[in-house]
Design a protein around this motif. Sequence first.
Motif, PDB file in Angstrom:
ATOM      1  N   ALA A 174       0.843  -1.189   0.000  1.00 32.36           N
ATOM      2  CA  ALA A 174       0.000   0.000   0.000  1.00 32.36           C
ATOM      3  C   ALA A 174       0.881   1.241   0.000  1.00 32.36           C
ATOM      4  O   ALA A 174       1.886   1.307   0.703  1.00 32.36           O
ATOM      5  CB  ALA A 174      -0.899  -0.001   1.232  1.00 32.36           C
ATOM      6  N   ARG A 175       0.484   2.223  -0.804  1.00 28.27           N
ATOM      7  CA  ARG A 175       1.268   3.459  -0.878  1.00 28.27           C
ATOM      8  C   ARG A 175       0.872   4.341   0.290  1.00 28.27           C
ATOM      9  O   ARG A 175      -0.288   4.707   0.424  1.00 28.27           O
ATOM     10  CB  ARG A 175       1.011   4.144  -2.202  1.00 28.27           C
TER      11      ARG A 175
ATOM     12  N   ALA B 163      -0.217  13.808  -0.492  1.00 30.19           N
ATOM     13  CA  ALA B 163      -1.308  12.840  -0.314  1.00 30.19           C
ATOM     14  C   ALA B 163      -1.878  12.403  -1.660  1.00 30.19           C
ATOM     15  O   ALA B 163      -2.186  11.231  -1.868  1.00 30.19           O
ATOM     16  CB  ALA B 163      -2.397  13.435   0.562  1.00 30.19           C
ATOM     17  N   ARG B 164      -1.998  13.330  -2.571  1.00 35.26           N
ATOM     18  CA  ARG B 164      -2.512  12.984  -3.901  1.00 35.26           C
ATOM     19  C   ARG B 164      -1.547  12.074  -4.638  1.00 35.26           C
ATOM     20  O   ARG B 164      -1.956  11.183  -5.375  1.00 35.26           O
ATOM     21  CB  ARG B 164      -2.754  14.256  -4.702  1.00 35.26           C
ATOM     22  N   ARG B 165      -0.262  12.283  -4.410  1.00 29.92           N
ATOM     23  CA  ARG B 165       0.748  11.450  -5.076  1.00 29.92           C
ATOM     24  C   ARG B 165       0.667   9.992  -4.648  1.00 29.92           C
ATOM     25  O   ARG B 165       0.931   9.098  -5.444  1.00 29.92           O
ATOM     26  CB  ARG B 165       2.130  12.013  -4.784  1.00 29.92           C
ATOM     27  N   VAL B 166       0.300   9.736  -3.392  1.00 28.67           N
ATOM     28  CA  VAL B 166       0.182   8.355  -2.938  1.00 28.67           C
ATOM     29  C   VAL B 166      -1.220   7.799  -3.132  1.00 28.67           C
ATOM     30  O   VAL B 166      -1.492   6.670  -2.769  1.00 28.67           O
ATOM     31  CB  VAL B 166       0.617   8.182  -1.461  1.00 28.67           C
ATOM     32  N   GLY B 167      -2.125   8.611  -3.695  1.00 26.42           N
ATOM     33  CA  GLY B 167      -3.426   8.078  -4.071  1.00 26.42           C
ATOM     34  C   GLY B 167      -4.594   8.507  -3.212  1.00 26.42           C
ATOM     35  O   GLY B 167      -5.707   8.054  -3.437  1.00 26.42           O
ATOM     36  N   HIS B 168      -4.396   9.358  -2.235  1.00 31.16           N
ATOM     37  CA  HIS B 168      -5.510   9.822  -1.412  1.00 31.16           C
ATOM     38  C   HIS B 168      -6.263  10.931  -2.139  1.00 31.16           C
ATOM     39  O   HIS B 168      -5.693  11.685  -2.919  1.00 31.16           O
ATOM     40  CB  HIS B 168      -5.021  10.352  -0.067  1.00 31.16           C
ATOM     41  N   THR B 169      -7.555  11.037  -1.872  1.00 32.05           N
ATOM     42  CA  THR B 169      -8.359  12.098  -2.447  1.00 32.05           C
ATOM     43  C   THR B 169      -9.174  12.766  -1.351  1.00 32.05           C
ATOM     44  O   THR B 169      -9.300  12.242  -0.246  1.00 32.05           O
ATOM     45  CB  THR B 169      -9.334  11.566  -3.512  1.00 32.05           C
TER      46      THR B 169
ATOM     47  N   PRO C 296     -13.815  12.171  -6.836  1.00 28.90           N
ATOM     48  CA  PRO C 296     -13.407  10.885  -7.403  1.00 28.90           C
ATOM     49  C   PRO C 296     -11.897  10.693  -7.320  1.00 28.90           C
ATOM     50  O   PRO C 296     -11.137  11.655  -7.219  1.00 28.90           O
ATOM     51  CB  PRO C 296     -13.871  10.966  -8.858  1.00 28.90           C
ATOM     52  N   SER C 297     -11.480   9.434  -7.367  1.00 25.31           N
ATOM     53  CA  SER C 297     -10.058   9.135  -7.291  1.00 25.31           C
ATOM     54  C   SER C 297      -9.360   9.549  -8.576  1.00 25.31           C
ATOM     55  O   SER C 297      -9.981   9.707  -9.621  1.00 25.31           O
ATOM     56  CB  SER C 297      -9.839   7.645  -7.027  1.00 25.31           C
ATOM     57  N   ARG C 298      -8.061   9.674  -8.478  1.00 25.00           N
ATOM     58  CA  ARG C 298      -7.249  10.122  -9.608  1.00 25.00           C
ATOM     59  C   ARG C 298      -7.274   9.065 -10.722  1.00 25.00           C
ATOM     60  O   ARG C 298      -7.132   7.875 -10.467  1.00 25.00           O
ATOM     61  CB  ARG C 298      -5.824  10.330  -9.122  1.00 25.00           C
ATOM     62  N   GLY C 299      -7.460   9.520 -11.934  1.00 30.68           N
ATOM     63  CA  GLY C 299      -7.449   8.610 -13.074  1.00 30.68           C
ATOM     64  C   GLY C 299      -8.806   7.995 -13.379  1.00 30.68           C
ATOM     65  O   GLY C 299      -8.946   7.286 -14.366  1.00 30.68           O
ATOM     66  N   SER C 300      -9.819   8.234 -12.542  1.00 32.47           N
ATOM     67  CA  SER C 300     -11.134   7.678 -12.839  1.00 32.47           C
ATOM     68  C   SER C 300     -11.843   8.589 -13.837  1.00 32.47           C
ATOM     69  O   SER C 300     -11.524   9.762 -13.987  1.00 32.47           O
ATOM     70  CB  SER C 300     -11.964   7.539 -11.560  1.00 32.47           C
ATOM     71  N   SER C 301     -12.824   8.030 -14.506  1.00 28.42           N
ATOM     72  CA  SER C 301     -13.537   8.802 -15.519  1.00 28.42           C
ATOM     73  C   SER C 301     -14.685   9.608 -14.919  1.00 28.42           C
ATOM     74  O   SER C 301     -15.370  10.331 -15.646  1.00 28.42           O
ATOM     75  CB  SER C 301     -14.074   7.863 -16.598  1.00 28.42           C
TER      76      SER C 301
END
Length: 145
Positions: free
Chosen positions: A43-44, A99-105, A110-115
């Motif tokens: 986990a990041r 935090a955004r770099r490790v995947g937190h939102t 919506p999460s990063r990379g989602s449509s």
Amino acid sequence: MEAGPRDTEQDAADTQHEAGSLSPDGPDELDVTPEVEVELRPARRLRIWQLAPIVMLAAVGSLMFAFPLAFEFGDGGAVVAMLGLLISCCAAGWSMMAARRVGHTWPGLPSRGSSQRPDWRVVALYAGVCAVLVALAVWRVARLR
């Protein structure tokens, strides 16, 4: 002694036993356990070397902002308070980027990379809260003059 494996009666019996429990399509349905997907990557998480400078900047900035406001240091108090506010805001931005770099939102986004598109009400709520906080900070510092 021979260098290769030997066929013994034991090996032949084991092979026949294993072959008996297999159907032409694979293992029998009764003996199959459900498959479980496991993430192989760890986990990041934010590491201590990422958190320490952020926490230090936030602490220094908030102290620089709070002390002139609380104790009203002469003419330079407003400048020190605004500098402290700037440092605190830099620490907040740095922590959001880490935090955004490790995947937190942010909650509700919506999460990063989602449509998915963010809900405009959540974005408006965050913008409103930030605007109120900035207005209160500027109003308090302006009262020092």
